[in-house]
Design a protein around this motif. Structure first.
Motif, mmCIF file in Angstrom:
data_model
loop_
_atom_site.group_PDB
_atom_site.id
_atom_site.type_symbol
_atom_site.label_atom_id
_atom_site.label_comp_id
_atom_site.label_asym_id
_atom_site.label_seq_id
_atom_site.Cartn_x
_atom_site.Cartn_y
_atom_site.Cartn_z
ATOM 1 N N LYS A 151 -1.181 7.201 -9.162
ATOM 2 C CA LYS A 151 0.058 7.513 -8.439
ATOM 3 C C LYS A 151 0.935 8.544 -9.150
ATOM 4 C CE LYS A 151 2.645 3.441 -9.920
ATOM 5 N NZ LYS A 151 3.372 2.254 -9.481
ATOM 6 N N ASN B 247 9.518 -16.554 -1.317
ATOM 7 C CA ASN B 247 9.577 -17.875 -0.690
ATOM 8 C C ASN B 247 9.564 -19.017 -1.693
ATOM 9 O OD1 ASN B 247 9.535 -16.630 1.825
ATOM 10 N ND2 ASN B 247 7.289 -16.510 1.803
ATOM 11 N N PHE C 42 -9.619 -8.990 1.678
ATOM 12 C CA PHE C 42 -9.892 -8.989 3.115
ATOM 13 C C PHE C 42 -11.328 -9.458 3.349
ATOM 14 C CE2 PHE C 42 -11.078 -4.727 1.717
ATOM 15 C CZ PHE C 42 -12.333 -4.571 2.284
ATOM 16 N N MET D 268 11.507 -16.980 5.674
ATOM 17 C CA MET D 268 10.330 -16.239 5.211
ATOM 18 C C MET D 268 10.454 -14.762 5.577
ATOM 19 S SD MET D 268 7.203 -18.486 4.980
ATOM 20 C CE MET D 268 7.203 -20.240 4.694
ATOM 21 N N ASN D 269 9.952 -13.943 4.722
ATOM 22 C CA ASN D 269 10.002 -12.504 4.979
ATOM 23 C C ASN D 269 8.830 -12.068 5.856
ATOM 24 O OD1 ASN D 269 11.957 -12.841 3.075
ATOM 25 N ND2 ASN D 269 11.434 -10.985 1.936
ATOM 26 N N TYR E 95 4.167 1.556 -3.656
ATOM 27 C CA TYR E 95 3.330 0.574 -2.980
ATOM 28 C C TYR E 95 3.651 -0.830 -3.450
ATOM 29 C CZ TYR E 95 0.661 4.616 -1.603
ATOM 30 O OH TYR E 95 0.285 5.805 -1.069
ATOM 31 N N PRO F 205 -3.745 8.267 2.229
ATOM 32 C CA PRO F 205 -4.028 9.031 1.000
ATOM 33 C C PRO F 205 -3.149 8.579 -0.159
ATOM 34 C CG PRO F 205 -2.571 10.286 2.417
ATOM 35 C CD PRO F 205 -2.877 9.008 3.151
ATOM 36 N N PHE F 206 -3.686 8.695 -1.362
ATOM 37 C CA PHE F 206 -2.971 8.310 -2.563
ATOM 38 C C PHE F 206 -2.797 9.509 -3.488
ATOM 39 C CE2 PHE F 206 -5.361 4.243 -1.595
ATOM 40 C CZ PHE F 206 -4.252 3.512 -1.211
ATOM 41 N N PRO G 154 2.097 -7.135 -0.968
ATOM 42 C CA PRO G 154 2.833 -8.024 -0.071
ATOM 43 C C PRO G 154 2.629 -9.496 -0.429
ATOM 44 C CG PRO G 154 1.023 -6.933 1.089
ATOM 45 C CD PRO G 154 1.088 -6.333 -0.273
ATOM 46 N N LEU H 89 4.490 -7.473 4.639
ATOM 47 C CA LEU H 89 4.501 -6.027 4.411
ATOM 48 C C LEU H 89 3.111 -5.478 4.693
ATOM 49 C CD1 LEU H 89 6.208 -6.409 0.948
ATOM 50 C CD2 LEU H 89 7.309 -5.341 2.914
ATOM 51 N N PRO H 90 2.994 -4.184 5.007
ATOM 52 C CA PRO H 90 1.654 -3.618 5.179
ATOM 53 C C PRO H 90 0.905 -3.700 3.854
ATOM 54 C CG PRO H 90 3.305 -1.883 5.082
ATOM 55 C CD PRO H 90 4.050 -3.187 5.154
ATOM 56 N N ASP H 91 -0.350 -4.082 3.899
ATOM 57 C CA ASP H 91 -1.106 -4.289 2.668
ATOM 58 C C ASP H 91 -1.903 -3.029 2.305
ATOM 59 O OD1 ASP H 91 -2.638 -5.108 0.554
ATOM 60 O OD2 ASP H 91 -2.951 -7.113 1.381
ATOM 61 N N PRO H 92 -1.543 -2.366 1.187
ATOM 62 C CA PRO H 92 -2.253 -1.133 0.826
ATOM 63 C C PRO H 92 -3.693 -1.376 0.385
ATOM 64 C CG PRO H 92 -0.767 -1.780 -0.941
ATOM 65 C CD PRO H 92 -0.536 -2.736 0.193
ATOM 66 N N MET H 93 -4.090 -2.651 0.266
ATOM 67 C CA MET H 93 -5.430 -2.954 -0.218
ATOM 68 C C MET H 93 -6.434 -3.168 0.911
ATOM 69 S SD MET H 93 -5.210 -2.710 -3.447
ATOM 70 C CE MET H 93 -6.688 -3.485 -4.101
ATOM 71 N N VAL H 94 -5.982 -3.078 2.146
ATOM 72 C CA VAL H 94 -6.902 -3.321 3.272
ATOM 73 C C VAL H 94 -7.317 -1.985 3.904
ATOM 74 C CG1 VAL H 94 -7.163 -4.423 5.516
ATOM 75 C CG2 VAL H 94 -5.883 -5.578 3.702
ATOM 76 N N PRO H 95 -8.621 -1.721 3.961
ATOM 77 C CA PRO H 95 -9.081 -0.433 4.485
ATOM 78 C C PRO H 95 -9.011 -0.338 6.006
ATOM 79 C CG PRO H 95 -10.963 -1.776 3.867
ATOM 80 C CD PRO H 95 -9.735 -2.576 3.514
ATOM 81 N N CYS I 163 -3.376 -6.571 -14.746
ATOM 82 C CA CYS I 163 -4.541 -5.793 -14.338
ATOM 83 C C CYS I 163 -5.567 -6.645 -13.591
ATOM 84 C CB CYS I 163 -5.183 -5.131 -15.541
ATOM 85 S SG CYS I 163 -4.151 -3.817 -16.208
ATOM 86 N N THR I 164 -6.146 -6.023 -12.604
ATOM 87 C CA THR I 164 -7.154 -6.715 -11.794
ATOM 88 C C THR I 164 -8.316 -5.773 -11.540
ATOM 89 O OG1 THR I 164 -5.980 -5.994 -9.813
ATOM 90 C CG2 THR I 164 -5.607 -8.270 -10.546
ATOM 91 N N CYS J 220 -3.221 2.565 -6.003
ATOM 92 C CA CYS J 220 -1.786 2.564 -5.738
ATOM 93 C C CYS J 220 -0.982 1.883 -6.837
ATOM 94 C CB CYS J 220 -1.505 1.953 -4.369
ATOM 95 S SG CYS J 220 -2.336 0.389 -4.079
ATOM 96 N N LEU K 96 -1.413 -0.774 -8.698
ATOM 97 C CA LEU K 96 -1.330 -2.228 -8.815
ATOM 98 C C LEU K 96 -2.363 -2.814 -9.776
ATOM 99 C CD1 LEU K 96 -0.839 -3.128 -5.031
ATOM 100 C CD2 LEU K 96 0.915 -2.847 -6.773
ATOM 101 N N CYS K 97 -3.474 -2.116 -9.990
ATOM 102 C CA CYS K 97 -4.573 -2.752 -10.726
ATOM 103 C C CYS K 97 -4.581 -2.404 -12.212
ATOM 104 C CB CYS K 97 -5.923 -2.402 -10.114
ATOM 105 S SG CYS K 97 -6.568 -0.784 -10.609
#
Lengths: 278, 193, 376
Positions: free
Chosen positions: A259, C156, C99, A1-2, C145, A99-100, C148, A5-11, C283-284, A244, A246-247
């Protein structure tokens, strides 16, 4: 298992140190990380601010990039989350992600006249770049701030603008769309100030920030004046949920505004400005 | 009014007539005069005959609309390097706004009748003057439109919605059918009887 | 998925018991095993325990706006074409908790993330779906970014790819260069074959862990006849009616004012089905929830669709108010601007958007019409 990674979605929780009311609907907050430490950013970048249980909004950073001890945000309350932000007081907490995004390339303007063109609260995302330019003042020709506000009562950072105007190495020109009270200054749109010039168009870099329509016309006015479109930069707003890339929400043609922007070189996006409902 | 010898120089230095042919410039000079307005004084008034226009050399001029019982509305300010007044080009040559000096203003004024006559007689001059005025009129028009947009106004839809909802709630007959409303009605009846 | 094998793998021959043993082995590894099964009049990808859950003998008719299960002449386990949704349902679930936070005296604390779920085993991944997983992996981690969650679920996961033996009427993977042959991105690759009366699978490993697992099954090596049958199956799947000129479709972004946008908008219901079934659509949006006391808050990420009005909302209103703009955004992103963003197209040619469009809008037809290609 890896490893995770740090999660950019958590404040990250920050505490509000100070709140200052700038205008009837606009306020500036100073934040410090609850866990201590510093916050580094580039002028023009933004954070996602999270109000506990309410939601998140992208807000540009408006403080001095040289001062990492405090994070400064100027916000206009226009929606549910910004109104919730407005209700917070010193001592309260909020979440920060960032920051983004891209930044105003202040260094690329070394050796040039530097013209800031701001409209309304669009002055806030430009302020860090103004600070950075003033910290490197000897590196530029003329430094000019052209600012358009709705009325004299809607002028953001009024005291600071007055202080800047007092400096002989910075030209500050303010105009309002509608004069009220004893206003004795300029009346008219900010593009009028661009048309008046006062800079060497062939040797000018310009950073433009405000409502999209204002930026379009300001960029055109600069272009008409002879400023190279490759030296004009604009800051674009689109719906952002993640900040970032992803959405998918903030897509603007081929760009992710979060970005690839918010700061774009005008010649690279001028065509996109012309496409309706993009 | 003074007519100094160097009027031609002043005219040529002004951005509005930049690069004008010397022959045309000399025709213009014949209609021009140097003027000075103290802060607060009027350059022209709405309704007056448009017999002059001004190249502003220094200072700021407010273009205003007068209104009863309130201070005048400033719609635009014009400063050094710009031009004030173009009604003199459009029949019936009547001024449509007030122009007030906000600061000490130095300007080059042009006698409209004199200039119109010369422009008729010398089409090259007529064309040149119009060619310089037209972009300014276009710019002012587009600037006025932008100004009308009220771009920095707070966004309205959210609040409009709220008002609508409140209005709807007030007008709605639905609440009368709700248990609470019936209870209220019953209570009112009880109180009356 | 682990790193691919460097050596050429030896093809094995698995019979039904062999496939069953493979699934059991993956279950024994503690994996959540997902494979095709029948539900709601469709073949969907869901939890499976054994070979008995697979849709033996079921096929599906798929065409524009049409999907119907049908009985096959044989007992093929993987003869159903494609499930309505690909594997993004497992690798990027429709609802994910970002979270949880709890109110404290002077503020709030973000709670540590929950332990990761068991690793996945995906059984029956098609070539186009492997390409789609690749595309999403790039979106969720190729640039500054990373997501994760996606990255670890994929890293996995154990992937058992199954080659297509026939194409659906909506398939155009050959045109997109993503299939039908499975060429990479798998731990084990299966090709379902019928040789004389024998029904089985030619199995090849794509990674060391795939090879290890196959070896442990002690299956015999595939013979020449079986290998030939497997090759024919893939060849057969390459016969596809739909075609999309991928290079030409690149130019969609140069046609923002084409009259065809209005025509397609007359048909498009803006329902967002295409985005839900598209295996690359990523998209989310987010949703904030609190308990009644307001002491505990959670933030959830949910699949979203660029066909909703809210999608492009900025203060003051939505940017894309018209259906034409939203359809334009979707197809232009898929076939054109995705290349600017990620160096490849966002369409893998699976044809789901066409199958599941309630009015049968065909992405290949629209792309061709708007970029001015003569249909072949």
């Amino acid at each position: 298992m890896n490893a995770p990674l740090p999660d950019p979605m958590v404040p990250v929780p920050f505490r509000i140190e100070k709140v200052r009311r700038d205008l009837s609907d606009t306020f500036t907050m100073e934040l410090v990380p609850e866990a201590g430490g510093e916050f580094a950013f580039q002028p023009g970048q933004f954070n996602m601010l999270y109000v506990f249980g309410v939601g998140e909004v992208p807000i540009s950073i408006s403080g001095d990039p040289a001062d990492r001890s405090v994070l400064v945000h100027t916000t206009r309350s226009v929606g549910q989350v910004t109104e919730a932000l407005d209700a917070l007081k010193p001592g309260d907490s909020l979440g920060v992600r960032g920051p983004f995004g891209t930044s105003w390339p202040v260094e690329s303007a070394f050796g040039h006249d530097l013209v800031f063109v701001a409209g309304g609260v669009g002055l806030a995302p430009l302020r860090p770049a103004i600070y950075q330019a003033m910290a490197n003042r000897e590196r530029f020709g003329r430094v000019i701030v052209l600012y358009g506000a709705r009325t004299p009562e809607d002028i953001l950072y009024k005291k600071e603008l007055e202080r800047w105007r007092g400096r002989f190495d910075l030209d500050v020109l303010v105009t309002v769309d509608r004069a009220t009270g004893r206003w004795g200054g300029n009346v008219g749109v900010v593009t009028n100030l661009v048309a008046r010039g006062g800079f060497d168009p062939l040797n000018t870099t310009s950073f433009v920030c405000g409502p999209e329509v204002m930026m379009r016309y300001a960029a055109q006015a600069l272009e008409k004046k002879g400023v190279d479109t490759g030296r004009i930069w604009v800051s674009v707003e689109r719906n952002m949920k993640c900040g970032c890339g992803l959405c998918g929400h903030c897509q603007w043609g081929p760009h992710f505004t979060c970005k690839d922007g918010p700061v774009f070189r005008y010649d690279r996006v001028a065509d996109l400005f012309q496409i309706r409902e993009l | 009014m003074v007519k100094p010898d160097n009027l031609a120089g002043v005219l040529q230095e002004h951005p509005f007539f930049q690069g004008i042919a010397p022959s045309l410039r000399d025709l213009l000079v014949g209609c021009a005069a140097n003027e000075r307005f103290e802060a607060g004084s009027m350059l022209f008034r709405q309704g007056d005959s448009a017999d002059k226009f001004y190249l502003i050399r220094s200072g700021t001029v407010a273009i205003e609309i007068d209104q009863p019982a309130r201070p005048p509305i400033v719609v635009e300010t014009i400063t050094e390097g710009e031009v004030a007044g173009w009604s003199w080009l459009v029949p019936p040559y009547r001024l449509t706004f007030d122009a007030r000096a906000l600061t000490l203003v130095r300007a080059l004024s042009f006698d409209a009748q004199c200039l119109r006559r010369k422009m008729e007689a010398e089409p090259a001059l007529g064309y040149d003057v119009l060619r310089r005025f037209l972009p300014i009129m276009a710019h002012r028009l587009s600037a006025s439109r932008l100004q009308m947009l009220d771009l920095y106004a707070p966004p309205k839809p959210a609040k409009v919605k709220k008002e609508k909802a409140e209005k709807a709630a007030k007008k709605s007959k639905g609440t009368n059918r709700s248990p609470d409303a019936r209870l209220k009605k019953a209570k009112k009846k009880d109180a009356k009887s | 998925m682990a790193q691919p094998n460097s050596k050429n793998a030896i093809p094995y021959l698995l019979d039904m018991d062999g496939l069953g043993a493979l699934i059991s082995a993956l279950v024994r590894q503690g994996r959540q095993v997902i494979g095709p099964s029948l539900a709601d009049d469709a073949v969907i990808y869901d939890d499976i325990d054994s070979i008995a859950d697979l849709p033996a003998g079921w096929g599906a008719d798929q065409s524009a706006g049409h999907y119907r299960l049908k009985r096959r002449d044989d007992q093929a386990l993987f003869g159903y074409g494609l499930a309505p949704q690909g594997w993004k349902r497992q690798l990027y679930p429709p609802r994910q908790k970002l979270f949880a936070a709890r109110r404290q005296d002077s503020g709030f604390a973000v709670e540590p993330p929950p332990p990761p779920p068991p690793p996945l085993a995906l059984i029956g991944v098609r070539a186009c779906e492997l390409a789609a997983i690749d595309r999403q992996a790039k979106v969720f981690g190729d640039r500054s970014y990373a997501d994760p969650g996606y990255q670890s679920r994929l890293a996995n996961a154990f992937i058992v790819a199954v080659q297509c033996a026939e194409a659906q009427a909506t398939c155009f993977c050959a045109a997109m260069g993503t299939g039908p042959e499975v060429s990479h991105g798998y731990d084990i690759k299966l090709t379902e074959i019928f040789v004389q009366k024998h029904h089985g699978f030619v199995a090849e490993a794509g990674t060391p862990q795939g090879a290890k697992l196959l070896k442990a099954l002690k299956a015999p090596a595939a013979g020449a006849a079986e290998i030939k049958a497997a090759g024919l199956a893939v060849k057969n799947a390459a016969r596809q009616d739909k075609h999309l000129d991928a290079e030409a479709a690149r130019k969609l972004s140069a046609q923002p004012d084409h009259p065809r946008w209005d025509k397609v908008a007359e048909r498009c219901l803006s329902c967002g089905n295409c985005t839900m079934v598209c295996p690359t659509c990523f998209c989310t949006t987010v949703e904030d929830v609190t308990d009644l006391k307001g002491d505990n808050a959670e933030r959830w990420r949910k699949w979203d669709s660029c066909f909703t009005m809210d999608f492009s909302y900025i203060h003051g209103g939505a940017v894309r108010t018209e259906t034409r703009s939203r359809y334009r955004q979707w197809i232009t992103h898929k076939l054109s601007t995705w290349v600017d963003q990620f160096g490849e197209q966002g369409c893998v040619g699976c044809g789901r958007c066409t199958t599941w469009c309630p009015v049968g809008i065909d992405i290949t037809e629209e792309a061709a019409a708007i970029t001015g290609q003569e249909r072949i």
